[in-house]
Design an enzyme around this catalytic site. Sequence first.
Site, PDB file in Angstrom:
ATOM      1  N   ARG A   1       0.826  -1.228   0.000  1.00  0.00           N
ATOM      2  CA  ARG A   1       0.000   0.000   0.000  1.00  0.00           C
ATOM      3  C   ARG A   1       0.858   1.276   0.000  1.00  0.00           C
ATOM      4  NH1 ARG A   1      -3.235  -3.766  -0.576  1.00  0.00           N
ATOM      5  NH2 ARG A   1      -5.350  -3.837   0.277  1.00  0.00           N
TER       6      ARG A   1
ATOM      7  N   SER B   1     -10.869  -1.044   2.831  1.00  0.00           N
ATOM      8  CA  SER B   1     -10.124  -1.110   4.103  1.00  0.00           C
ATOM      9  C   SER B   1      -9.834   0.302   4.584  1.00  0.00           C
ATOM     10  CB  SER B   1      -8.783  -1.814   3.908  1.00  0.00           C
ATOM     11  OG  SER B   1      -8.966  -3.085   3.358  1.00  0.00           O
TER      12      SER B   1
ATOM     13  N   GLU C   1      -5.495   3.667   6.026  1.00  0.00           N
ATOM     14  CA  GLU C   1      -5.123   3.502   4.615  1.00  0.00           C
ATOM     15  C   GLU C   1      -5.762   4.627   3.804  1.00  0.00           C
ATOM     16  OE1 GLU C   1      -5.712  -0.417   2.806  1.00  0.00           O
ATOM     17  OE2 GLU C   1      -6.454   0.633   1.054  1.00  0.00           O
TER      18      GLU C   1
HETATM   19  N1  EPU Z   1     -10.398 -10.902  10.153  1.00  0.00           N
HETATM   20  C1  EPU Z   1     -11.173 -10.973  11.297  1.00  0.00           C
HETATM   21  N2  EPU Z   1     -12.254 -10.158  11.398  1.00  0.00           N
HETATM   22  C2  EPU Z   1     -12.621  -9.296  10.413  1.00  0.00           C
HETATM   23  C3  EPU Z   1     -11.823  -9.213   9.263  1.00  0.00           C
HETATM   24  C4  EPU Z   1     -10.715 -10.024   9.147  1.00  0.00           C
HETATM   25  O1  EPU Z   1     -10.900 -11.731  12.202  1.00  0.00           O
HETATM   26  O2  EPU Z   1     -13.633  -8.593  10.597  1.00  0.00           O
HETATM   27  C5  EPU Z   1      -9.208 -11.773  10.036  1.00  0.00           C
HETATM   28  C6  EPU Z   1      -9.506 -13.212   9.693  1.00  0.00           C
HETATM   29  O3  EPU Z   1      -8.606 -13.993  10.434  1.00  0.00           O
HETATM   30  C7  EPU Z   1      -9.148 -13.329   8.247  1.00  0.00           C
HETATM   31  C8  EPU Z   1      -8.024 -12.340   8.121  1.00  0.00           C
HETATM   32  O4  EPU Z   1      -8.373 -11.293   9.013  1.00  0.00           O
HETATM   33  O5  EPU Z   1      -8.768 -14.607   7.919  1.00  0.00           O
HETATM   34  C9  EPU Z   1      -7.815 -11.783   6.763  1.00  0.00           C
HETATM   35  O6  EPU Z   1      -9.031 -11.199   6.289  1.00  0.00           O
HETATM   36  P1  EPU Z   1      -9.264 -10.893   4.737  1.00  0.00           P
HETATM   37  O7  EPU Z   1      -8.927 -12.079   3.939  1.00  0.00           O
HETATM   38  O8  EPU Z   1     -10.626 -10.300   4.598  1.00  0.00           O
HETATM   39  O9  EPU Z   1      -8.149  -9.837   4.415  1.00  0.00           O
HETATM   40  P2  EPU Z   1      -7.707  -8.507   5.149  1.00  0.00           P
HETATM   41  O10 EPU Z   1      -6.314  -8.657   5.606  1.00  0.00           O
HETATM   42  O11 EPU Z   1      -8.726  -8.144   6.175  1.00  0.00           O
HETATM   43  C10 EPU Z   1      -6.698  -7.443   2.975  1.00  0.00           C
HETATM   44  C11 EPU Z   1      -6.804  -6.146   2.223  1.00  0.00           C
HETATM   45  C12 EPU Z   1      -8.104  -6.094   1.418  1.00  0.00           C
HETATM   46  C13 EPU Z   1      -8.119  -7.270   0.456  1.00  0.00           C
HETATM   47  C14 EPU Z   1      -7.980  -8.571   1.275  1.00  0.00           C
HETATM   48  C15 EPU Z   1      -7.874  -9.789   0.402  1.00  0.00           C
HETATM   49  C16 EPU Z   1      -5.554  -4.564   3.553  1.00  0.00           C
HETATM   50  C17 EPU Z   1      -5.611  -3.380   4.475  1.00  0.00           C
HETATM   51  N3  EPU Z   1      -6.724  -5.022   3.144  1.00  0.00           N
HETATM   52  O12 EPU Z   1      -7.755  -7.453   3.949  1.00  0.00           O
HETATM   53  O13 EPU Z   1      -8.093  -4.894   0.662  1.00  0.00           O
HETATM   54  O14 EPU Z   1      -9.312  -7.292  -0.299  1.00  0.00           O
HETATM   55  O15 EPU Z   1      -6.776  -8.518   2.088  1.00  0.00           O
HETATM   56  O16 EPU Z   1      -6.596  -9.839  -0.172  1.00  0.00           O
HETATM   57  O17 EPU Z   1      -4.473  -5.029   3.234  1.00  0.00           O
HETATM   58  C18 EPU Z   1      -8.852  -2.651   0.448  1.00  0.00           C
HETATM   59  O18 EPU Z   1      -7.669  -2.326   0.438  1.00  0.00           O
HETATM   60  O19 EPU Z   1      -9.780  -1.812   0.368  1.00  0.00           O
HETATM   61  C19 EPU Z   1      -9.194  -4.061   0.643  1.00  0.00           C
HETATM   62  C20 EPU Z   1     -10.448  -4.460   0.791  1.00  0.00           C
END
Ligand code: EPU
Length: 337
Positions: free
Chosen positions: A162, A237, A333
Amino acid sequence: MTILQNVSLRHLNTFGIEAKAKEYCRITCKDELKQVLSKKSKHPLFVLGGGSNMLLTKDVDALVLHIDIKGIEVIDSDDTHVTVEAKAGENWHHFVMWCIKHNYGGVENLSLIPGNVGTAPIQNIGAYGVELKDIMVSCEAINIKTQEERIFNKDQCKFAYRESIFKNELKNQYIITSVRFRLTKTDHKLNMDYGAIKDELKKNHIDNPQIRDISNAVIAIRQSKLPDPKEIGNSGSFFKNPIIDNEQLEKLQNNFSDIPYYRVSDSKVKVPAGWLIEKAGFKGKRLGDYGVHNKQALVLVNYGNAKGTDILNLALLIQKTVLRIFNIRIETEVNII
Ligand code: EPU
């Protein structure tokens, strides 16, 4: 090219926050951009792309340049690869769908990300195991002060999670006008490492996925946990996933044995901010017209007529609470205006 006064930005930011631009100008080609930049406005400049990564907390006392330059074309092609150029004002997802339609591979994991092509390099958008830097060749930008055009190749963009040069050393100095991508025509390298993608393909009994199947899987996953900005205002995010060192992880594991993490180097791990925010008790919390999404705690939402300051105050409270419980500072972000 007309400069308008006191224009509402409500429909130009995905949070759907009402705020007015002192002056507003829609830019549809490079020449218009150079022309407006060469005239000295009495107001500072504010560059607006898809409006998908900002929270407006007040009126914008500036000349808002809405970059709406359109066009997608093939620049170069051989038996296996194609170079495609997309102009900055193209909607990102529209560009991804164009690639899928032509069977050009590489962008499918980035389906349904809100925003425009021209803003994608600024924060090196990424999802489901792919980042913009994996497929971008170069971008063209115009120097705001001198109006000179410059091509930045991938290395010059200094991409990281990012992050890019456009958010750091060259912040507010260039406006991106187009981006070039190198995509596959055959032997597509499908990226299915992300568990959720594998699960979605399995659910649909797809054993031999094509790029369209990956795109459909990503769309289904995103739709199941991320709110559609056309229905509920949001900016994806709101926070970045924090990176902490092994020592801090070990300390946290004593109290939170289930803390999820992804290793980014021998000494550091990335922790999902969504997990921290959920554990801090904010997931699904609604305060009047704004709150934290109930399926993904990383996303703050505007249910109707929230003010930017309401959402900002909630974000500050979340940051403070996460810091108190986990001793981790989560950074936004989204750009706060
Ligand atoms: N999780 C929770 N609770 C929640 C959300 C997430 O416990 O409410 C935990 C879970 O363990 C889950 C893990 O977080 O397994 C990862 O969640 P997710 O796969 O949804 O990914 P993220 O790390 O929350 C990132 C990006 C997203 C992108 C997803 C998929 C960032 C800040 N965000 O989210 O990007 O879609 O990975 O690759 O890196 C964006 O930038 O707008 C965005 C949506």
